[in-house]
Design a protein around this motif. Structure first.
Motif: not given
Length: 80
Positions: A2-7, A9-10
């Protein structure tokens, strides 16, 4: 994960903002240059008016910081 996907997207959101920022910056620069051109034209008219009123060139140079030659050019351009 989830952290990777959020990064990701950011990063994509930040990258998408670059063209908009560049467009805004280009508009700001164009507007600033336009204001400089208008101010320069206004100053030239004021210089011509002072010269026509009999102001000494040395006094115009002292106020504007322009060279004597530049003052002559501005006054001469107004005579054409």
């Amino acid at each position: 994960m989830a952290d990777l996907e959020a990064a990701v997207r950011k990063l994509r959101a930040a990258q998408a903002g670059v063209p908009r920022a560049e467009e805004r910056a280009a508009r700001l620069i164009a507007e600033a240059r336009s204001r400089v051109d208008a101010a320069r034209a206004e100053l030239a008219e004021a210089i011509r008016a002072e010269a026509a009123a009999g102001a000494r060139q040395v006094d115009i140079v002292a106020v504007t910081g322009y060279s004597r030659e530049r003052i002559r050019q501005i006054v001469r351009d107004g005579e054409e």
